[in-house]
Design a protein around this motif. Structure first.
Motif, PDB file in Angstrom:
ATOM      1  N   ASP A 117       2.283   0.810  -6.291  1.00 25.52           N
ATOM      2  CA  ASP A 117       1.468  -0.192  -5.620  1.00 25.52           C
ATOM      3  C   ASP A 117       1.581  -1.547  -6.329  1.00 25.52           C
ATOM      4  N   ARG A 151       3.390  -4.876  -4.574  1.00 28.18           N
ATOM      5  CA  ARG A 151       2.699  -6.143  -4.349  1.00 28.18           C
ATOM      6  C   ARG A 151       3.474  -7.340  -4.893  1.00 28.18           C
ATOM      7  N   GLU A 174      -4.932   8.467   2.485  1.00 27.67           N
ATOM      8  CA  GLU A 174      -5.685   7.230   2.268  1.00 27.67           C
ATOM      9  C   GLU A 174      -5.179   6.637   0.965  1.00 27.67           C
ATOM     10  N   ASP A 175      -5.054   5.313   0.897  1.00 27.31           N
ATOM     11  CA  ASP A 175      -4.603   4.669  -0.338  1.00 27.31           C
ATOM     12  C   ASP A 175      -5.566   5.037  -1.479  1.00 27.31           C
ATOM     13  N   HIS A 235       1.363   6.406  -8.068  1.00 24.62           N
ATOM     14  CA  HIS A 235       1.046   5.497  -6.967  1.00 24.62           C
ATOM     15  C   HIS A 235       0.560   4.149  -7.474  1.00 24.62           C
ATOM     16  N   ALA A 282       0.842  -1.210   0.000  1.00 26.59           N
ATOM     17  CA  ALA A 282       0.000   0.000   0.000  1.00 26.59           C
ATOM     18  C   ALA A 282       0.869   1.250   0.000  1.00 26.59           C
ATOM     19  N   VAL A 283       0.648   2.180   0.901  1.00 31.22           N
ATOM     20  CA  VAL A 283       1.300   3.482   0.756  1.00 31.22           C
ATOM     21  C   VAL A 283       2.533   3.660   1.648  1.00 31.22           C
ATOM     22  N   SER A 284       3.169   2.539   2.034  1.00 26.39           N
ATOM     23  CA  SER A 284       4.299   2.639   2.964  1.00 26.39           C
ATOM     24  C   SER A 284       5.472   3.431   2.390  1.00 26.39           C
ATOM     25  N   ALA A 307      -5.748   3.915  -4.513  1.00 30.94           N
ATOM     26  CA  ALA A 307      -6.109   2.858  -5.465  1.00 30.94           C
ATOM     27  C   ALA A 307      -7.573   2.420  -5.330  1.00 30.94           C
ATOM     28  N   TRP A 355       0.218  10.148   1.348  1.00 26.75           N
ATOM     29  CA  TRP A 355      -1.195   9.823   1.141  1.00 26.75           C
ATOM     30  C   TRP A 355      -1.902   9.729   2.484  1.00 26.75           C
ATOM     31  N   GLY A 362      -7.667  11.137  -1.502  1.00 27.17           N
ATOM     32  CA  GLY A 362      -6.575  10.500  -0.767  1.00 27.17           C
ATOM     33  C   GLY A 362      -5.402  11.411  -0.495  1.00 27.17           C
TER      34      GLY A 362
END
Lengths: 300, 300
Positions: free
Chosen positions: B273, B277, B24-25, B269, B15-17, B27, B22, B48
């Motif tokens: 993202d 993943r 809020e994420d 982003h 996610a947004v680490s 995506a 952000w 976001g």
């Protein structure tokens, strides 16, 4: 060949006017001229530039703006029919920094204007054709800066050193390359051929770094050492290539590359210089601006 | 399909680490889900993200470092046999900013890791084949981030609006696209489909700017106004495309693009993202490091 007048203007200054940090235009200092000897050419200097790494990085950032602007003009002109384009050929021994040039010099240019091709070991299909077959297919389109990361010169470098073809065939290739490059130039291509020149000691340090850093292991290949063992054969093959394929429309530049920052700055300048000489102006509209403005406003 | 274990690790946060800016994420906020209505979706927000243009630019520069690092890992893994790759599909009305995404988001990534294709009006040769023929040939290779500036979706967008093919053929294409994208996903491609969403008013302003600035004239085409006149037909064609071709392995994201800075940040982003993943680690050497080190030192 003719270029549309709208993309030329005859009054702009060239050479290093965009990049005030050069004390002397590096292009003529680095260009291979008759009598050039690679063996006598230092790999550790920074011709035309006074200063070190820090100043070099600052200068590269300044040059990036100039290069990006000129590239956009080249691209814009092509949309209106201008046929001109650039081809940058990059050749070097392993670790000399071709990848760094692509990343740090070409990386500052809009990706839409760059046609990058990394030539690998030829495939069976490619080997079934003349050595220039795969090269021709990748020649840059109008308006683009084409970059060859390795090129047709591999066929007279590793080709010669490793005897991958009969001696007569290697001989024939120099002439074929000259004819091919003359053809590209006639079609509007400004050709800039660069050999990144590092010392054998510098290569050892860089290979060692790849072996000593786990995040660099993937960049190392045991075959790199085999090539290193033929260092002198490659130097000779480069010398022959310079002697046989330097031409006013397709000059070679030997860029000292022990300092990565200098090599990047110098190649950036060669591109800026090539674009500057084209005297690119924004192309005039090929439609009636006032009429289109009215049409647009009428759509609400 | 299997991926080499050396290029995966199961412990990294996603996610947004990498991008602490952000709130809020974005995506899930931007992803097209069942019931999505383009007509009800604002084009002017910045979901976001708290802050304006200045903060957005700063955030983009931070994200660029994360993206460049992840891309290099993806590329490195592919050298050791990992088949994974990314495909970013960019679709939008004229002036929505596809070019800006390529320049400002992809421009921060090593050009060697990006496979950019701008699909134009099909040539006669392309028209003689199925609409996916020219698309398949440009699908990204392992380790690459492929970017389609326009894509196979043109064949159900302008194709539908302009009736460039019979209605049954347009119908057939949605299924063909789904099958094609499933095939890409099976081969290791993470697909990210983005529609840059601008308002009709914002487009007028941007077209006016192209007409009012001589250095932008080349970007304007009278045909742009013809397409603008079919704005609603295009909106409908996009809605149908979202309804028919959204899938877990090939999601659509509708990115508000009236603020260019936001659209760039959001697409950046989505790529970060997708790469995050994949949990990419530097690949292990497939040679004996100590042995090669010795060999190298023996060359002097």
């Amino acid at each position: 060949m003719e270029h549309p007048a709208r993309c030329r203007v005859a009054t702009r200054e060239v050479a290093v006017s965009h990049e005030p940090f050069w004390t002397e235009d590096p292009a003529p200092l680095l260009r291979v001229e008759p009598g050039f000897r690679l063996a006598d050419t230092p790999s550790s200097g920074h011709p035309g530039f006074v200063g070190g790494k820090r100043e070099g990085h600052r200068a590269l950032a300044q040059g990036a703006t100039a290069l990006a602007d000129l590239q956009e003009r080249l691209f814009a002109c092509s949309r209106l029919g201008d046929e001109r384009r650039i081809l940058l050929v990059l050749q070097a021994m392993d670790t000399a920094g071709k990848g760094g040039i692509v990343k740090h010099v070409m990386g500052s240019v809009d990706p839409q204007g760059v046609q990058l091709v990394a030539f690998k070991k030829p495939t069976d299909e490619e080997l079934a054709h003349d050595f220039l077959w795969r090269i021709r297919r990748e020649a840059p389109e109008a308006g683009m800066i084409g970059v060859f990361d390795r090129s047709h010169y591999e066929d007279v470098l590793i080709g010669r050193v490793r005897e991958l073809a009969p001696a007569e065939e290697i001989e024939r290739r120099y002439g074929a390359i000259n004819a091919f490059e003359a053809e590209l130039a006639d079609a509007g291509t400004t050709i800039v051929k660069v050999m990144l020149h590092i010392s054998r000691d510098e290569q050892r340090e860089r290979l060692l770094e790849r072996l000593d850093r786990p995040d660099k292991h993937w960049k190392f290949n045991p075959g790199d050492i085999d090539e290193r063992e033929r260092w002198n054969d490659y130097a000779e093959a480069y010398q022959v290539a310079f002697d046989r394929t330097s031409a006013p429309h397709a000059p070679w530049y030997v860029v000292p590359a022990d300092h990565k920052w200098y090599a990047r700055l110098a190649v950036q300048h060669l591109l800026i210089d090539a674009l500057d000489r084209m005297q690119l102006e924004w192309p005039a509209a090929d439609y009636d601006v006032a009429e289109q403005r009215e049409r647009l406003l009428a759509t609400g």
